[in-house]
Every structure is written in C-alpha cells, then in structure tokens.
Design a protein around this motif. Structure first.
Motif, PDB file in Angstrom:
ATOM      1  N   THR A   1      97.736  87.104 172.738  1.00  0.00           N
ATOM      2  CA  THR A   1      96.632  86.952 171.792  1.00  0.00           C
ATOM      3  C   THR A   1      97.121  86.261 170.526  1.00  0.00           C
ATOM      4  O   THR A   1      98.102  86.681 169.914  1.00  0.00           O
ATOM      5  CB  THR A   1      96.033  88.317 171.428  1.00  0.00           C
ATOM      6  N   GLY A   2      96.441  85.199 170.153  1.00  0.00           N
ATOM      7  CA  GLY A   2      96.818  84.458 168.945  1.00  0.00           C
ATOM      8  C   GLY A   2      97.783  83.320 169.190  1.00  0.00           C
ATOM      9  O   GLY A   2      98.185  82.639 168.248  1.00  0.00           O
TER      10      GLY A   2
ATOM     11  N   GLY B   1      96.543  80.778 165.591  1.00  0.00           N
ATOM     12  CA  GLY B   1      96.942  82.171 165.402  1.00  0.00           C
ATOM     13  C   GLY B   1      98.419  82.297 165.075  1.00  0.00           C
ATOM     14  O   GLY B   1      98.840  83.203 164.366  1.00  0.00           O
TER      15      GLY B   1
ATOM     16  N   THR C   1     101.028  83.258 166.672  1.00  0.00           N
ATOM     17  CA  THR C   1     101.815  84.411 167.125  1.00  0.00           C
ATOM     18  C   THR C   1     102.746  83.951 168.237  1.00  0.00           C
ATOM     19  O   THR C   1     102.549  82.894 168.833  1.00  0.00           O
ATOM     20  CB  THR C   1     100.916  85.535 167.641  1.00  0.00           C
TER      21      THR C   1
ATOM     22  N   GLY D   1     102.750  84.705 163.224  1.00  0.00           N
ATOM     23  CA  GLY D   1     101.455  84.491 162.594  1.00  0.00           C
ATOM     24  C   GLY D   1     101.496  83.862 161.233  1.00  0.00           C
ATOM     25  O   GLY D   1     100.567  84.044 160.449  1.00  0.00           O
TER      26      GLY D   1
ATOM     27  N   ASP E   1      89.236  77.115 161.424  1.00  0.00           N
ATOM     28  CA  ASP E   1      89.425  78.422 162.050  1.00  0.00           C
ATOM     29  C   ASP E   1      89.116  79.517 161.045  1.00  0.00           C
ATOM     30  O   ASP E   1      89.561  79.482 159.900  1.00  0.00           O
ATOM     31  CB  ASP E   1      90.865  78.581 162.536  1.00  0.00           C
TER      32      ASP E   1
ATOM     33  N   GLY F   1      90.013  83.351 157.738  1.00  0.00           N
ATOM     34  CA  GLY F   1      91.363  82.919 158.051  1.00  0.00           C
ATOM     35  C   GLY F   1      92.264  82.765 156.844  1.00  0.00           C
ATOM     36  O   GLY F   1      93.473  82.582 156.998  1.00  0.00           O
TER      37      GLY F   1
ATOM     38  N   TYR G   1      87.787  88.461 166.041  1.00  0.00           N
ATOM     39  CA  TYR G   1      88.814  89.138 166.832  1.00  0.00           C
ATOM     40  C   TYR G   1      88.292  89.390 168.243  1.00  0.00           C
ATOM     41  O   TYR G   1      87.207  89.941 168.418  1.00  0.00           O
ATOM     42  CB  TYR G   1      89.195  90.486 166.206  1.00  0.00           C
TER      43      TYR G   1
ATOM     44  N   ASP H   1      93.109  82.762 172.261  1.00  0.00           N
ATOM     45  CA  ASP H   1      92.468  82.302 171.020  1.00  0.00           C
ATOM     46  C   ASP H   1      91.740  83.449 170.311  1.00  0.00           C
ATOM     47  O   ASP H   1      90.762  83.234 169.604  1.00  0.00           O
ATOM     48  CB  ASP H   1      91.501  81.161 171.308  1.00  0.00           C
TER      49      ASP H   1
ATOM     50  N   LEU I   1      92.366  85.220 167.710  1.00  0.00           N
ATOM     51  CA  LEU I   1      92.498  85.387 166.267  1.00  0.00           C
ATOM     52  C   LEU I   1      91.863  84.197 165.554  1.00  0.00           C
ATOM     53  O   LEU I   1      92.150  83.040 165.901  1.00  0.00           O
ATOM     54  CB  LEU I   1      93.968  85.487 165.855  1.00  0.00           C
TER      55      LEU I   1
ATOM     56  N   ASN J   1      95.661  82.200 161.221  1.00  0.00           N
ATOM     57  CA  ASN J   1      97.008  82.776 161.243  1.00  0.00           C
ATOM     58  C   ASN J   1      96.958  84.277 161.048  1.00  0.00           C
ATOM     59  O   ASN J   1      96.248  84.767 160.159  1.00  0.00           O
ATOM     60  CB  ASN J   1      97.872  82.201 160.118  1.00  0.00           C
ATOM     61  N   ASP J   2      97.748  85.006 161.794  1.00  0.00           N
ATOM     62  CA  ASP J   2      97.811  86.456 161.589  1.00  0.00           C
ATOM     63  C   ASP J   2      98.558  86.808 160.314  1.00  0.00           C
ATOM     64  O   ASP J   2      98.439  87.924 159.807  1.00  0.00           O
ATOM     65  CB  ASP J   2      98.483  87.127 162.787  1.00  0.00           C
TER      66      ASP J   2
END
Length: 763
Positions: free
Chosen positions: A34-35, A40, A42, A98, A617, A626, A658, A663, A665, A668-669
């Motif tokens: 995820t991300g 994202g 990650t 992230g 994003d 974001g 979420y 994709d 995220l 960026n986390d």
C-alpha cells in the motif's frame, strides 16, 4: 555499556503491555505494498518496528541530473520502488518511508546467474545488466518479510530483518555461474559525485566488511557494514568504476594487481562467485553500524548468530504482532482492518533506531557518543510528524517518544548552532521545511505528563532554538512580529508556524511554572494576526516597510509567501487559537461558508503549472490532504459551532484518501504522518494543537477499538450504529455518563475507561 540482543528485543520495556491478549494474528492485515504506487513513496520490503535496517527492493535508480538538468523523475523514487515498474535492480538496506525527499539505498545486493554483468542495465533493456524482470503475481510483502521471484535469473529472493541486520535467502537453479553482486555505487536520489569514498575488506571466504561515505541530502554520512555468507564463495572480484579497472582473484595469494584483501575507491562493485546445485539456498546476513566495521560485526553477532532464516522471520513478525496489538479494532469489514493495520504499521517504521547494540552512535559533531539510558533515534521529518505521529506516540508509545526527545536533546548538545533538529537523519541536519517543530513535540510530551527527561533543560533548548535570529527570518519575526517576504521567502508560512511553536513553548513553560517565559511566548503566539489582511480575508505576505505585498493570488502557490500550500490553506493554520482566527475571518457563519468553499471549489489547471502533476494527489477541492498544513482543517468546524460538518468531512476524507491497494494513499505518507491522521480520525478524535491536553472530537469509523496503554490501563472506543451513512454523532457517553464537549482530554484517555458514540445518519 548495554548490549541489546535481538531476541530480547521482543521483551523490551516499551513492548506491548502483557495484559493485551493476542487473540488474533494482526500481521496478515498489514499490506506493505500500500502506497508503493504513484506518490505514496512507501517501500514494500522487510523491517522490524523502528528498525535501523529497511531491506527492500529497488526498481530503478535515477540520477539527480539528466543531461545537466534537474531530473524531476527522481522524485518518484524516494523509497526506491514504484509498483508500476517491471524490473528489480536489487535489494538495498536503507530506505525512507513515505517521504517527499530521499537519500539512502545503501549496500545493494543482487543475486544473478549466467555471464557476469556489473552494470544494472536499464528498465527497457534489463538484459543489458544484472537487473531482472519480475511479476507481482510472484511477489509477497508482509510485515517483516518480503519474497519475489527474479524471472531473468530464476532465483527466488526472500528478505527479513532484525533491528540492525538484513537477512537474505536466495534459492537458485542449478548454475555453474552463480553470483552475488554487492553494488556500493547504487543509491537512491543520486546526486553528482554522491559517493565520497567506499572501502571493502575481505576478511575470509565468508565475511566481508567495509563502509560507504556519501555526500547527498545528508552531507556527511558514513555507514559501515559486515556481510556474512552461509556458503564460502569460490572466487570474488571487484570493479572500480572510477579507476576503470576490474580486479579478480582470491585474497590468499596477495598481489596488488590481481588478488587483494582490501580495496578503496569512489565507485566499487563487488561480485562473489558460487557453484550451485538445483534448489540450493544461499543466505546472507548484512549488519549495519553508524560507528565502525567492528560495531557492525558486534551487531551481527548479537542479533544474527545463526542461519535460521525462518526463525528470524518469525521473530520479526512477532515483534510486529506485539506492536500492532497496542490498538485492537473490531469490525466485520476486512478492508477496514487492512487499511487500519497497514496505517499502524506505517506509523511504527519511523523514526528509526540509530545506534549499535552497545549504545554507540555518531553524533552531529561527527564524534562517537554513547546513548546512556535511552535508545537513540534518527529520521526526524518533524514538519510532518509533529502534527499527529508524535502525539500518537505520546498516547500509544510514550516510552519510545521520550527516547526520541532525548535523541533530539542530544542533537542539540552536539551542534554548535544551538538548534533542536528541523529534519535530521544519520548524524546530519538537512534544514528541510519551515518552523522549529521539535519544540511542539517536546511541549506535547511535557504537557501530557510524558517527560521522563529533564523538562526544564528541554524548555531551555526550546527557548534558545526559537531565539536564533539567524534562522530563516526569526530576527525580523521577533523585531517586527512577522517575517517580511522581501527578506525571507515563504514568509507567511514561517510567521504562522513560528507563532504556533511559540504557543507550544508557552504551554510547556506554564506546566513548569516559569511565568516570564510563558508571558513572553504567548505574546509571540499572537503574531499570526500581523499577517492577516482584513481586506481580502486571507493571510498575506507583508514587506519590510509594513505594507502587504501588492501582487497577491490566494489560490496560487508560487511567490505568495507560502510553502506547500496557498493562502486558502494557510489562512486556516492557527491551531493554537481557532476561536480568535474565526473572529478575524468574520465570525462563525462566514467561517463555515469559507470552509465549505475550501472543500467544494474547483482549483483551475493553471495552478498546477509550476508544481507538476504530483501535487494533484490528495486534493479535495482546494483542501490538500496530501500536504500536512491542512490536516487539522476538517476539525475546525467544531470551533465554529458546526461539529456535524467536522464529522461529515472527516468521514469523507477517510473514505477517499485511504484504501487498500498499491495506490491506497492520497500522497506521501511522510514518515507516518498520513497514517497517524487516519488512525486518530478512525478512532474519533484528533490532536489539532499538539501541546494542548485536548483532542478534537470527530466521527469514529470503526465499531470498536481497544487501546492498550503503557501504564496498564485500557481505553475503549465504541461507535454504535456506525456505518458509511451514519457518520453523525447523536450522543456520547464517557465512562457511562453523558458527554457533550467537542474535545476529550489526554488525561481522560490514559486513566482508562470508555467513550461510546451513538451514531446517526442525520446531523
């Protein structure tokens, strides 16, 4: 001196309280992929909670410059991996998670078969180098474990880690020519001449030590390693790209031109040759150290003394189980569990441990220090993480958070500039973003009673940090009450962020009974009013002569006095005093209409001309989830007498920003900040102003959650009738008693008890 052995890591003081019964395995709900798509940033590889090693595949390596120009595509590879890519270059041992900037990507390992190639090749022609095609169908990413098939080499790669050791297991086909490549040139976000120096020593036919010095985002970063093989290599060699020489041979017959025990240079790539039978497995263990090769060897022996890969994997995943069980949620919806526990996983990656098993680490002064009585951490993305990640740690990980603050105070002691960290990693200060937000998370810990450090010394460090006139317009800020745009760019953002930080210092001073400091910094906390332009209803840049800057577009992000936002976003950044801000902006009714417009307006395409498509994003109307300056905004309706709109907006953001999938995220986390926002908001409350005791009430998106607190208490959140339609809070009960406030205090949570929400589909 204290040595922390890997298996004792599971029982450290800040592990999950024993009272939390692990009735269900939570690791299966974590989805590290995820991300990994879009922005994202990650990484999908293996790490343990807050681990010093982040062992993960890199799918491309790009230079900072392309044909002499800045290469904007490098931004896509902040974590080294993009889900859409079709090839893997190799597996490196250090990654940011992230972020919007990068470095790292140290010590890339790649197993290959066939003719030796020491060039990574290109994505469109993987056969031109040692990289390999792969398929997501043959890829597994779990908390603490990663597996992938390298199609071009017919090798299955498996990765796991301890806190300081990356552990590889490669299953080969039968091959007369099998190689393990150690690329010391590879890095993420390769600046020109990033490699300052590399050194390698062949200790024997199963052990290699060395180090790498780089000058990248961190300007003086040295990382040491010890690499151990489970099988002796039959031959080895090295390409020194900078000297355009290839060295081959085995060290026992030392010859400076052919058989060598050590080599140094800027561009070293090593290879190790093996004879392999069908299905044979070769394991590698690479230990890292911020201090020395001997330190890396000690870390290796302390944490990875055997070759039991499955044992290391199980220990890594048990460490994750312990951490994930700090918050247990109950819902019949599997997707919700996956998003929640993936978010929890992402919050427990950064900051990262930065010291050897004996407590040694390199400081800002580039000298070796010992962490006495605390764990030293690095990777502080504070402009992002002060907002929700560190407040979440104050609630769920208070012992770790206190150690992180001790690490920041050590940073302060080791620099001649008398500054707490801004954005620091690996014994370097990167000076990234605005504000001096270390003071916020220190104040949050002190105010919430989590100051197991010298709180008055910490306050003194905060005062000095906020008084450094040389730092980004602080001199003018203290003299004029604002940062002038003609003296320092992003002046409005700086003024607003300094004012909030100063308020946080004041709250700490009040807690510590230092009234003079409190009065002084509360005056500064009101400086946000000096950049408010009543004629436009927005915060607006002012010049040195006191006038507002004439050219002003509240929708534009370029040259308007803001960073990662525009006037619409930053005019709402007064978390320390929302009530007064609302009055400045015309009162509650006008303010609610203003917030409604923020979420529903259309932002014309021309405002993306200078900022690339990446900024799209995370955008809802002109609300930018974001980018962190907006993270508190949905909760401001509470101060305007419209809490139902907070509840509606929070649930809308949770749903749209979420989800599961690569994709999943909306941006960026940012070292766990986006994920911490999700966790707080899913639980039904959020820290609008860290440094305050209060969390703003939102709309819980989970049927039930149990928080297992380090003091041994539990706090239960229950949302009756919760659903996608029932997003409005009809009533609340705190410990069985009616509760009508729009905030809940930290003290009410940590003493244990329950908060029951009764939900409805009507405001």
């Amino acid at each position: 001196m204290r040595i922390q052995y890997w298996y004792s890591f599971l029982g450290m003081a800040f592990a999950i309280p024993a009272m939390a019964q692990q009735t269900e395995s939570l690791v299966p709900y974590v989805k590290p992929l995820t991300g990994t798509a879009r922005m994202g940033h990650t990484y999908p590889g293996a790490t343990v909670p807050f681990g010093m090693v982040q062992l993960s595949p890199d799918t491309d390596t790009l230079s900072y410059e392309q044909n002499g120009q800045y290469n904007k595509d490098v931004y896509r590879y902040c974590a080294g991996y993009q889900y859409a890519d079709k090839t893997i270059v190799g597996f490196s041992h250090t990654h940011f998670n992230g972020t919007g900037h990068s470095d790292l990507g140290d010590f890339l390992i790649m197993p290959t078969t066939g003719a030796l190639q020491l060039n990574p090749g290109t994505a469109d022609k993987p056969e031109s180098g040692y990289r390999s095609a792969f398929s997501h169908d043959n890829e597994t990413a779990e908390a603490g474990y990663y597996k992938v098939k390298l199609d071009d080499h017919h090798i299955t790669a498996e990765l796991t880690t301890t806190p300081r050791v990356g552990i590889h297991r490669y299953t080969f086909p039968a091959a007369d020519q099998a190689h393990i490549i150690l690329d010391l040139v590879h890095g993420i976000y390769n600046y020109p001449d990033k490699n300052v120096w590399t050194y390698v020593r062949v200790v024997n036919d199963t052990l290699i030590t060395g180090y790498r010095q780089t000058n990248g985002w961190a300007r003086t970063r040295t990382e040491y390693f010890a690499l151990s093989f489970s099988k002796p290599f039959k031959n080895y060699g090295c390409e020194n790209s900078s000297a355009r020489q290839v060295y081959r041979g085995f060290w026992r017959k030392f010859n400076q031109n052919a058989n060598f025990p050590e080599l140094a240079g800027k561009q070293l790539k090593l290879f190790f040759d093996f004879a392999i039978t069908q299905g044979e497995q070769v394991m590698l263990k690479m230990a890292l150290s911020p201090v020395s090769m001997d330190g890396a060897l000690r870390n290796l022996r302390a944490e990875a003394g055997n070759w039991n890969f499955d044992g290391y994997k199980n220990a890594a995943q048990q460490a994750w189980e312990n951490e994930l069980h700090r918050v247990e949620i109950f819902t019949p919806d599997k997707a919700t569990k996956e998003v929640f526990y993936t978010s929890l996983y992402h919050t427990f990656i950064n900051p990262t441990v930065y010291m050897d098993v004996d407590g040694s680490y390199k400081g800002l002064d580039q000298n070796v220090h010992k962490a006495d009585g605390f764990v030293n951490y690095t990777t502080f993305s504070l402009w992002d993480t002060y907002r929700a990640l560190h407040p979440f740690f104050n609630l769920i990980q208070p012992a770790r958070n206190a150690d992180m603050i001790r690490s920041m105070l050590a940073h302060y002691d080791q620099t001649s500039l008398h500054m707490l960290p801004i954005w620091s990693h690996y014994a370097n200060e990167n000076w990234c973003m605005t504000g001096y937000h270390s003071v916020s998370l220190i104040a949050d810990a002190v105010v919430k009673g989590n100051a197991s450090f010298d709180a008055n010394k910490a306050l003194d460090a905060c005062i000095v940090t906020a008084s450094n006139r040389w730092y980004e317009g602080v001199g003018d800020y203290t003299d004029k009450g604002y940062v002038p745009e003609d003296k320092s760019g992003a002046s409005v953002s700086k003024t607003l962020e300094y004012a909030y930080d100063d308020w946080a210092i004041a709250q700490m001073a009040r807690k510590l009974n230092r009234p003079a400091v409190y009065d002084s910094f509360m005056r500064r906390a009101a400086y946000y009013k000096n950049v408010f332009d009543a004629s436009t209803g927005f915060m607006r840049p002012r010049l040195s002569n006191g006038s507002f800057k004439k050219e002003f577009d509240p929708l534009d992000t370029e040259g308007q006095g803001f960073i990662e936002g525009n006037a619409w976003n930053y005019s709402l950044y007064v978390p320390q005093d929302p009530g007064s801000m609302i009055e400045l902006m015309g009162g509650k009714k006008r303010f609610v209409a203003h917030l409604d417009s923020l979420f529903t307006m259309h932002l014309p395409d021309k405002y993306f001309e200078h900022t690339e498509d990446i900024t799209r994003d995370g955008i809802i109307g002109n609300y930018v989830h974001g980018n962190e300056p907006s993270h508190h905004v949905a909760y401001l309706y509470n101060w305007a007498g419209a809490p139902a709109k907070t509840q509606e907006r929070v649930r809308m953001i949770l749903k749209h920003q979420y989800h599961t999938g690569a994709d999943g995220l909306g941006g960026n986390d940012d070292c766990g900040q986006m994920s911490a926002w999700y966790i707080f908001s899913t639980l039904g409350f959020y820290p609008v102003a860290p440094g305050s005791e209060d969390y703003a009430i939102g709309s819980p998106a989970i049927e039930k959650a149990v928080l297992h607190l380090e003091n041994g208490n539990t706090f239960t959140v229950e949302a009756q009738n919760q659903s996608d339609k029932n997003v409005y809070v009809k009533k609340m009960l705190l410990n069985g008693q009616p509760y009508t406030k729009t905030a809940i205090s930290h003290a009410d949570i940590v003493k244990g008890g329950s908060l029951v929400f009764v939900m409805s589909n009507k405001p």
